[in-house]
Design a protein around this motif. Structure first.
Motif, PDB file in Angstrom:
ATOM      1  N   MET A 131      71.752  16.644 -37.212  1.00  0.00           N
ATOM      2  CA  MET A 131      71.497  15.616 -36.227  1.00  0.00           C
ATOM      3  C   MET A 131      71.599  14.300 -36.951  1.00  0.00           C
ATOM      4  O   MET A 131      71.331  14.235 -38.131  1.00  0.00           O
TER       5      MET A 131
ATOM      6  N   ALA B  40      66.818  12.784 -36.101  1.00  0.00           N
ATOM      7  CA  ALA B  40      66.180  13.960 -36.672  1.00  0.00           C
ATOM      8  C   ALA B  40      64.876  13.597 -37.344  1.00  0.00           C
ATOM      9  O   ALA B  40      63.860  14.232 -37.136  1.00  0.00           O
ATOM     10  N   ALA B  41      64.937  12.594 -38.158  1.00  0.00           N
ATOM     11  CA  ALA B  41      63.771  12.329 -38.982  1.00  0.00           C
ATOM     12  C   ALA B  41      62.761  11.447 -38.301  1.00  0.00           C
ATOM     13  O   ALA B  41      61.594  11.499 -38.616  1.00  0.00           O
TER      14      ALA B  41
ATOM     15  N   VAL C 177      62.499  10.180 -34.733  1.00  0.00           N
ATOM     16  CA  VAL C 177      62.178   9.926 -33.330  1.00  0.00           C
ATOM     17  C   VAL C 177      61.278  11.017 -32.802  1.00  0.00           C
ATOM     18  O   VAL C 177      61.486  12.181 -33.027  1.00  0.00           O
ATOM     19  N   THR C 178      60.286  10.625 -32.139  1.00  0.00           N
ATOM     20  CA  THR C 178      59.314  11.572 -31.620  1.00  0.00           C
ATOM     21  C   THR C 178      59.147  11.336 -30.137  1.00  0.00           C
ATOM     22  O   THR C 178      59.256  10.225 -29.678  1.00  0.00           O
ATOM     23  N   LEU C 179      58.906  12.366 -29.439  1.00  0.00           N
ATOM     24  CA  LEU C 179      58.548  12.170 -28.052  1.00  0.00           C
ATOM     25  C   LEU C 179      57.038  12.138 -27.941  1.00  0.00           C
ATOM     26  O   LEU C 179      56.365  13.027 -28.415  1.00  0.00           O
TER      27      LEU C 179
ATOM     28  N   ARG D  44      49.180   3.093 -35.802  1.00  0.00           N
ATOM     29  CA  ARG D  44      48.492   3.904 -36.781  1.00  0.00           C
ATOM     30  C   ARG D  44      48.106   5.287 -36.289  1.00  0.00           C
ATOM     31  O   ARG D  44      48.170   6.259 -37.024  1.00  0.00           O
ATOM     32  N   ASP D  45      47.666   5.329 -35.081  1.00  0.00           N
ATOM     33  CA  ASP D  45      47.137   6.590 -34.583  1.00  0.00           C
ATOM     34  C   ASP D  45      48.146   7.698 -34.698  1.00  0.00           C
ATOM     35  O   ASP D  45      47.803   8.859 -34.868  1.00  0.00           O
ATOM     36  N   VAL D  46      49.398   7.332 -34.568  1.00  0.00           N
ATOM     37  CA  VAL D  46      50.402   8.376 -34.532  1.00  0.00           C
ATOM     38  C   VAL D  46      51.128   8.517 -35.856  1.00  0.00           C
ATOM     39  O   VAL D  46      51.754   9.524 -36.123  1.00  0.00           O
TER      40      VAL D  46
ATOM     41  N   SER E 286      57.476  13.134 -42.039  1.00  0.00           N
ATOM     42  CA  SER E 286      58.353  12.514 -41.057  1.00  0.00           C
ATOM     43  C   SER E 286      57.752  12.707 -39.687  1.00  0.00           C
ATOM     44  O   SER E 286      57.862  13.755 -39.110  1.00  0.00           O
ATOM     45  N   THR E 287      57.074  11.742 -39.211  1.00  0.00           N
ATOM     46  CA  THR E 287      56.399  12.004 -37.956  1.00  0.00           C
ATOM     47  C   THR E 287      56.460  11.016 -36.832  1.00  0.00           C
ATOM     48  O   THR E 287      56.074  11.319 -35.780  1.00  0.00           O
ATOM     49  N   PRO E 288      56.940   9.927 -36.969  1.00  0.00           N
ATOM     50  CA  PRO E 288      56.828   8.831 -36.017  1.00  0.00           C
ATOM     51  C   PRO E 288      57.127   9.216 -34.587  1.00  0.00           C
ATOM     52  O   PRO E 288      57.001  10.357 -34.277  1.00  0.00           O
TER      53      PRO E 288
ATOM     54  N   ARG F  66      75.134  24.442 -31.258  1.00  0.00           N
ATOM     55  CA  ARG F  66      74.056  24.017 -32.158  1.00  0.00           C
ATOM     56  C   ARG F  66      72.740  24.634 -31.757  1.00  0.00           C
ATOM     57  O   ARG F  66      71.916  24.984 -32.588  1.00  0.00           O
TER      58      ARG F  66
ATOM     59  N   GLN G   2      44.833  15.355 -33.720  1.00  0.00           N
ATOM     60  CA  GLN G   2      44.927  13.907 -33.609  1.00  0.00           C
ATOM     61  C   GLN G   2      46.295  13.480 -33.091  1.00  0.00           C
ATOM     62  O   GLN G   2      46.423  12.516 -32.357  1.00  0.00           O
ATOM     63  N   ILE G   3      47.312  14.198 -33.497  1.00  0.00           N
ATOM     64  CA  ILE G   3      48.635  13.804 -33.042  1.00  0.00           C
ATOM     65  C   ILE G   3      49.165  14.786 -32.009  1.00  0.00           C
ATOM     66  O   ILE G   3      50.340  14.990 -31.868  1.00  0.00           O
TER      67      ILE G   3
ATOM     68  N   VAL H  57      55.232  14.632 -30.692  1.00  0.00           N
ATOM     69  CA  VAL H  57      55.961  15.712 -31.313  1.00  0.00           C
ATOM     70  C   VAL H  57      57.329  15.174 -31.707  1.00  0.00           C
ATOM     71  O   VAL H  57      57.950  14.429 -30.961  1.00  0.00           O
ATOM     72  N   THR H  58      57.767  15.483 -32.886  1.00  0.00           N
ATOM     73  CA  THR H  58      59.061  14.956 -33.285  1.00  0.00           C
ATOM     74  C   THR H  58      60.167  15.843 -32.731  1.00  0.00           C
ATOM     75  O   THR H  58      59.974  17.029 -32.509  1.00  0.00           O
ATOM     76  N   LEU H  59      61.302  15.247 -32.560  1.00  0.00           N
ATOM     77  CA  LEU H  59      62.443  16.030 -32.122  1.00  0.00           C
ATOM     78  C   LEU H  59      62.774  17.091 -33.165  1.00  0.00           C
ATOM     79  O   LEU H  59      63.259  18.168 -32.864  1.00  0.00           O
ATOM     80  N   GLU H  60      62.468  16.750 -34.401  1.00  0.00           N
ATOM     81  CA  GLU H  60      62.699  17.696 -35.477  1.00  0.00           C
ATOM     82  C   GLU H  60      61.829  18.936 -35.287  1.00  0.00           C
ATOM     83  O   GLU H  60      62.259  20.060 -35.516  1.00  0.00           O
TER      84      GLU H  60
END
Lengths: 263, 172
Positions: A102, A107-108, A110-112, A123-125, A132-134, B21, B96-97, B101-104
Motif C-alpha cells: 500500500m 499503510a503506515a 492513516v487510521t479510521l 494526544r489521546d490517539v 504506527s498508529t495515528p 490484493r 484507550q485507543i 484503528v489503522t488501515l494497517e
C-alpha cells in the motif's frame, strides 16, 4: 421493552442496502428505539467502510504497464499466449518487493476513527510507544478551537489554539468543494514536551459544523517512513474522501465572510 | 468480439488488482495472480456468455486459480470453505485507543482470516458487488455468501478491537 430479534444476516443486509424497502423500514424503526440493534448495524456499516478504505489505494494506483502489455499481446491463436510470461523479469521482481503493498502514507499512517469520541484529538490517539498508529476520522466532531479556526482562518495562515493542556498550531492549507459541501485541509502541530507532532487532516462541513473526515499522522517516526513526503497536500489522503476542485482565495474569502453557506 | 473482450479485460484491471490484493495480501503476488487470471480468461473467452457480467466471471476465474495455487503450495492446506479461524493471538489493543484503528490493522486482520472469508469481504465490502453477484463469482449459494460475510465482518471487527461484544469478554 419489546425486543425484536433480527439475525446478523438481516441486519447486515439492511446495512448493505440489500433489503426491500418494506423490510428495511421494519429494521430502521426498531433500530431507532433499540440501541443494541443500532450498534449491530453500525458494526456492519463500519466494517464495510474500513475495508473499503483499506483497499482503496489499490484501485487508485496506476495499473502497471506490463499487465496492460501482457493483455494487449494476447493473440487470437491461443498458442501465442505464452509469450507475455517473458515479462517476469528479475528486475521486476526486485522492484515489486521493494515497494510495500500500500502507499506508505496510507499503510503506515492513516487510521479510521470510527466512534464519535470527543477526546480523541491529538494526544489521546497518538500511541505512547511510538508505533504506527495515528488516525483518521470518519465521523468525529472537532474540538471547538479547531473548528473555530476552520471557520475563520484563511488558507496559508496559522492560529494558535489551546486543546486541554496543550498548545497547538492550526495551519489552514486549502479549501475544496466536495459534493455539495466544502472541505478544508489543515495541519495541526502539537509542540509540547517532545519533538513537534503534526497531524494532517481534512474536515468537511456537515449540518453547519466541521466534521473530521480524514486524519493522517505526518510525524516521521525515527526509523521508518522517511520515504513518503508529499510536497504539498496529501493526494492519498484526499483521494479517500474524493475531493472536488480547490477553491481560489477569492472564493474562499467569500465563504469565510458569509459563514460557509451551503452551495 | 476479441478486441472488445480484451478492452473490457483491461478496464477491469484496477478491480482485479484490488481483489487480488485482498486474496494474496501482497502487491507482487497480486499482480502475478491478475496476469494468470487474465490469461486464463482470454483462453476461455469463448465460454463467456455475452450479456452476463464479465466481472463476476473473471472474479470466479481468479478465485479458482488462487485455490489451485494454494493447494499446490501448501503441505497441509488451509481448510478451504471451513471458515476455520487460525488461532493467531489478538494484539490486545488498549482500550484507550479502542475508537481508532489503522488501515494497517485492518489489512493485517484480513490476512489472518480464512480465504473463504476474505473472498466474500473482497467482493462485497471492498469491490461492492451485491450478494447475488458475489454468489455468482464464487459459485456458492447466496445464503452461504450472507452467513460467511456476516461472520467475516464480525470476526474482522473483533480482531481490530471494534467489536461491541468485547466489553463483555471474549466471545465463545
Amino acid at each position: 421493552m419489546s425486543k425484536m430479534n433480527f439475525s446478523d444476516e438481516e441486519l447486515m443486509s439492511y446495512a448493505d442496502g440489500e433489503l426491500d424497502e418494506p423490510q428495511a423500514r421494519v429494521i430502521r424503526e426498531v433500530a431507532l428505539s433499540d440501541p443494541a440493534v443500532a450498534a449491530r448495524i453500525e458494526l456492519f456499516t463500519t466494517s464495510r467502510k474500513l475495508l473499503h478504505y483499506a483497499f482503496e489505494s489499490a484501485i487508485e494506483e496506476p495499473v502497471p504497464q506490463r499487465l496492460r502489455d501482457a493483455i494487449s499481446a494476447f493473440g487470437e491463436d491461443d498458442e501465442e499466449i505464452e509469450s507475455p510470461r517473458v515479462v517476469r523479469l528479475p528486475e521486476r521482481r526486485a522492484a515489486a518487493s521493494a515497494r510495500t503493498w500500500m502507499p506508505r502514507a496510507l499503510a503506515a499512517s492513516v487510521t479510521l476513527l470510527v466512534a464519535g469520541a470527543a477526546g480523541w484529538w491529538l494526544r489521546d490517539v497518538l500511541p505512547s510507544d511510538g508505533g504506527s498508529t495515528p488516525l483518521l476520522a470518519s465521523v468525529a466532531s472537532l474540538p471547538a478551537p479547531v473548528s473555530d479556526a476552520l471557520e475563520h482562518l484563511p488558507s496559508g495562515e496559522v492560529r494558535n489554539a489551546r486543546l486541554g493542556r496543550n498548545q497547538v498550531e492550526v495551519l489552514a492549507l486549502a479549501t475544496y468543494a466536495s459534493g455539495n459541501t466544502y472541505c478544508r485541509e489543515f495541519e495541526t502541530t502539537l509542540s509540547a514536551d517532545q519533538a513537534p507532532q503534526s497531524i494532517h487532516s481534512v474536515a468537511c462541513r456537515e449540518n453547519n459544523r466541521w466534521v473530521a473526515r480524514v486524519v493522517a499522522d505526518q510525524a516521521p517516526s525515527a526509523s521508518s517512513d522517511n520515504e513518503y513526503r508529499p510536497a504539498s497536500g496529501n493526494s492519498d489522503l484526499m483521494s479517500v474522501i474524493g475531493k472536488g476542485p480547490v477553491l481560489s482565495a477569492g472564493e474562499e474569502r467569500s465563504l469565510l465572510a458569509n459563514g460557509w453557506r451551503q452551495r | 468480439m476479441s478486441k472488445d473482450f480484451k478492452n473490457e479485460l483491461i478496464s477491469l484491471l484496477p478491480r482485479l488488482r484490488r481483489y487480488a490484493r485482498v486474496k494474496t495480501g501482497s502487491a507482487e503476488e497480486a499482480d502475478d495472480l491478475v496476469q494468470a487470471t487474465c490469461e486464463r480468461a482470454w483462453k476461455a473467452r469463448h465460454q463467456w456468455v455475452p450479456g452476463t457480467q464479465l466481472d463476476c466471471w473473471v472474479f470466479r476465474i481468479m478465485t479458482n486459480i488462487h485455490i489451485d495455487q494454494i493447494r499446490a503450495t501448501t503441505v497441509r492446506g488451509p481448510m478451504e470453505g471451513s471458515d476455520a479461524i487460525e488461532s493467531i493471538p489478538d494484539h490486545g489493543w488498549s482500550r484507550q485507543i479502542e475508537a481508532s484503528v489503522t488501515l494497517e490493522q485492518v489489512t493485517r486482520a484480513m490476512k489472518q482470516l480464512p480465504e473463504s472469508m476474505r473472498d466474500v469481504l473482497g467482493l462485497v465490502a471492498v469491490d461492492g458487488l451485491s450478494y447475488r453477484e458475489a454468489a455468482t463469482a464464487l459459485d456458492i449459494p447466496i445464503g452461504t455468501v450472507m452467513s460467511r460475510l456476516a461472520r467475516a465482518r464480525t470476526e474482522l471487527m473483533r480482531r481490530v478491537g471494534l467489536s461491541p461484544d468485547q466489553a463483555e469478554g471474549a466471545p465463545a
